[in-house]
Write an enzyme that holds these catalytic residues in place. Structure first.
Site, PDB file in Angstrom:
ATOM      1  N   TYR A  27       0.850  -1.192   0.000  1.00  0.00           N
ATOM      2  CA  TYR A  27       0.000   0.000   0.000  1.00  0.00           C
ATOM      3  C   TYR A  27       0.877   1.229   0.000  1.00  0.00           C
ATOM      4  O   TYR A  27       1.817   1.325   0.789  1.00  0.00           O
ATOM      5  CB  TYR A  27      -0.902   0.004   1.237  1.00  0.00           C
ATOM      6  CG  TYR A  27      -1.839   1.194   1.305  1.00  0.00           C
ATOM      7  CD1 TYR A  27      -2.832   1.390   0.343  1.00  0.00           C
ATOM      8  CD2 TYR A  27      -1.733   2.128   2.335  1.00  0.00           C
ATOM      9  CE1 TYR A  27      -3.695   2.487   0.414  1.00  0.00           C
ATOM     10  CE2 TYR A  27      -2.594   3.225   2.409  1.00  0.00           C
ATOM     11  CZ  TYR A  27      -3.571   3.399   1.450  1.00  0.00           C
ATOM     12  OH  TYR A  27      -4.426   4.478   1.523  1.00  0.00           O
TER      13      TYR A  27
ATOM     14  N   ASP B   1       9.164   2.840   0.073  1.00  0.00           N
ATOM     15  CA  ASP B   1       8.099   3.465   0.849  1.00  0.00           C
ATOM     16  C   ASP B   1       8.303   3.043   2.301  1.00  0.00           C
ATOM     17  O   ASP B   1       7.919   1.944   2.702  1.00  0.00           O
ATOM     18  CB  ASP B   1       6.731   3.025   0.319  1.00  0.00           C
ATOM     19  CG  ASP B   1       5.580   3.635   1.110  1.00  0.00           C
ATOM     20  OD1 ASP B   1       5.836   4.193   2.201  1.00  0.00           O
ATOM     21  OD2 ASP B   1       4.433   3.542   0.636  1.00  0.00           O
TER      22      ASP B   1
ATOM     23  N   LYS C  28       3.855   8.916   8.820  1.00  0.00           N
ATOM     24  CA  LYS C  28       3.576   8.352  10.143  1.00  0.00           C
ATOM     25  C   LYS C  28       4.533   8.883  11.220  1.00  0.00           C
ATOM     26  O   LYS C  28       4.339  10.014  11.660  1.00  0.00           O
ATOM     27  CB  LYS C  28       3.497   6.829  10.047  1.00  0.00           C
ATOM     28  CG  LYS C  28       2.351   6.453   9.084  1.00  0.00           C
ATOM     29  CD  LYS C  28       1.848   5.052   9.059  1.00  0.00           C
ATOM     30  CE  LYS C  28       0.547   5.001   8.256  1.00  0.00           C
ATOM     31  NZ  LYS C  28       0.527   4.087   7.134  1.00  0.00           N
TER      32      LYS C  28
HETATM   33  C1  LIG Z   1      -0.074   4.599   5.678  1.00  0.00           C
HETATM   34  C2  LIG Z   1       0.746   4.343   4.473  1.00  0.00           C
HETATM   35  C3  LIG Z   1       0.743   5.201   3.372  1.00  0.00           C
HETATM   36  C4  LIG Z   1      -0.249   6.324   3.238  1.00  0.00           C
HETATM   37  O1  LIG Z   1      -0.066   7.301   4.193  1.00  0.00           O
HETATM   38  P1  LIG Z   1      -1.310   8.301   4.505  1.00  0.00           P
HETATM   39  O2  LIG Z   1      -0.693   9.302   5.415  1.00  0.00           O
HETATM   40  O3  LIG Z   1      -2.356   7.441   5.145  1.00  0.00           O
HETATM   41  O4  LIG Z   1      -1.750   8.853   3.216  1.00  0.00           O
HETATM   42  C5  LIG Z   1       1.653   4.989   2.366  1.00  0.00           C
HETATM   43  N1  LIG Z   1       2.507   3.966   2.412  1.00  0.00           N
HETATM   44  C6  LIG Z   1       2.523   3.097   3.439  1.00  0.00           C
HETATM   45  C7  LIG Z   1       3.527   1.994   3.448  1.00  0.00           C
HETATM   46  C8  LIG Z   1       1.627   3.239   4.497  1.00  0.00           C
HETATM   47  O5  LIG Z   1       1.606   2.340   5.471  1.00  0.00           O
END
Ligand SMILES: *Cc1c(COP(=O)(O)O)cnc(C)c1O
Length: 432
Positions: free
Chosen positions: A152, A245, A273
């Protein structure tokens, strides 16, 4: 499931949910919060958080293993974070002009991540990955992106793609509203599958391979031995950029993220995060030569009214300040204890407890999980029963088999042992 069966009085949450459902789609502002995946008829409405605990609108206390899905590595309302945010707010909440704090935070990020020389701050992980992909396309002059099934990267249109038919074919939309054209620029391959990565790179002109270096949105699935090295190699050979990511893994699995843990560098890194310490902030960064293509240094456009927001920057700095070597030692030890506790609680049942520092997933599967197909084959109903039984016992797990349990430095041995005890009963409820 009815609340009579849960044994907890959840009247206030129920009333709030009934009202919310008329005003917010599904009663929530982000889908997983609705708890539908675990068969609950309403979510827990939160009144406040304290350290490792959530207190709901009906006054129940829970050991929180979601921690806002990762940002709260220090737990809820850490006094130093609250103090920093309050002090910042007194000086004004946003200026739309540069501040010293954002320079300090950028310096801290660059110091921790060896492959990052410059960063651009944004407001969400979604925005960071959208922007990193745009930069990769501009830098390579290519359109296609390779991503992994079950990974994701936020709800960026083109990344809401699923595998088309056949090996290494272009993606198809994974949500209504995503155009066939957007999805077609994404090639979706299975995580930990070397052959599929090679096939994708030899059949397409690829701008970037984007991955979570430790997959944590299909449950926690660590890379197979040598897999990240293979991605690094294949990216170089094909002229694609490698995007890590690290929205979840950054500042969590090690001081400098998964790239430090596995000693594999990225061309571009996505952070979120933890970097915002519980306020909305995210970032993307990489080598100077790449990042200087971003406006106004270069011509790749990207902007944001609230980017580098002083409250978020203050929370991020206060959080990172506490994340030293001792903190990572402690987080690792707490994680090991939670993983061991869940493993023991599961006994001989078909459960696989996967973990990485600060992250745990009990997979309801007889086999270890290597990829999204494996995670999808888990007994999701049993995971649902397990979570509902935990909630009744004052433990708040991520309400989906595909989400990681987040360990924080606010958790302690007693909270973990309490979780393991409750899990032992919950496994019996779930699996007999
Ligand atoms: C949470 C998440 C995102 C998206 O971040 P948001 O602040 O919710 O848009 C992107 N990549 C990873 C790996 C994530 O866990």
């Amino acid at each position: 499931m009815t609340e009579a069966a849960s044994g907890l009085d959840t009247r206030t949450s129920e009333v709030l949910y009934a009202r919310a459902a008329g005003l917010l789609p599904g009663g929530v502002n982000s889908p997983v919060r609705a708890m539908r995946a675990i068969g609950r008829d309403h979510p827990v409405f939160v009144e406040r958080g304290e350290g490792f605990e959530l207190i709901d609108a009906d006054g129940h206390r829970y050991v929180d293993w979601v921690c806002s899905w990762g940002p709260l590595i220090l737990g809820h309302a850490h006094p130093k974070v609250v103090e920093a945010v309050c002090a910042a707010a007194e000086r004004g909440t946003s200026y739309g002009a540069p501040t010293e704090g954002e320079v300090e935070l950028a310096a801290e990020v660059c110091e921790r991540f060896e492959s990052v020389e410059m960063v651009r701050m944004v407001n969400s992980g979604t925005e960071a990955s959208m922007s990193a992909v745009r930069l990769a396309r501009a830098a390579t002059g290519r359109d296609k992106v390779v991503k992994f099934a079950g990974a994701y990267h936020g709800h960026v249109d083109g990344l809401l793609a699923q595998a088309g038919s056949g090996l290494a074919t272009q993606g198809i939309p994974a949500s209504p509203g995503v155009t066939a054209g957007q999805a077609a620029d994404t090639v979706v391959v299975p995580w930990n599958d070397r052959e599929s990565v090679s096939a994708a790179l030899s059949s397409h002109e690829v701008a970037a391979i984007i991955c979570e270096p430790i997959a944590a949105n299909m449950g926690v699935v660590v890379p197979a031995d040598g897999f990240l090295e293979l991605l690094r190699e294949q990216a170089e050979q094909s002229g694609a950029l490698l995007i890590f990511d690290e929205v979840i893994t950054g500042f969590r699995v090690a001081r400098g993220g998964a790239q430090e843990l596995y000693e594999v560098g990225a061309d571009l890194t996505i952070l979120g995060k933890v970097v915002g310490g519980g306020l909305p902030a995210a970032a993307y960064g990489g080598r100077r030569e790449l990042m200087e293509q971003v406006a106004p240094a270069g011509d790749v456009y990207q902007a944001g009214t609230l980017s580098g927001n002083p409250l978020a920057v203050a929370a991020g700095l206060a959080t990172l300040e506490r994340l030293d070597a001792a903190a990572y030692g402690r987080l690792g030890a707490l994680t090991d204890r939670l993983a061991a506790g869940l493993r023991e609680a599961a006994g001989g049942r078909p459960v696989q407890v996967a973990s990485a520092p600060g992250l745990v997933t009990p997979f309801f599967s007889p086999e270890p999980i290597r990829d999204f197909a494996g995670a999808s084959a888990c007994d999701l109903d049993a995971y649902g029963r397990f979570c509902r039984a935990l909630l009744e016992r004052g433990i708040y797990p991520p309400p989906s088999q595909f989400e990681a349990w987040f360990v924080s430095l606010a958790h302690d041995e007693a909270a973990i042992d309490r979780t393991a005890e409750a899990a032992s009963e919950a496994f019996t409820t779930a699996l007999g």
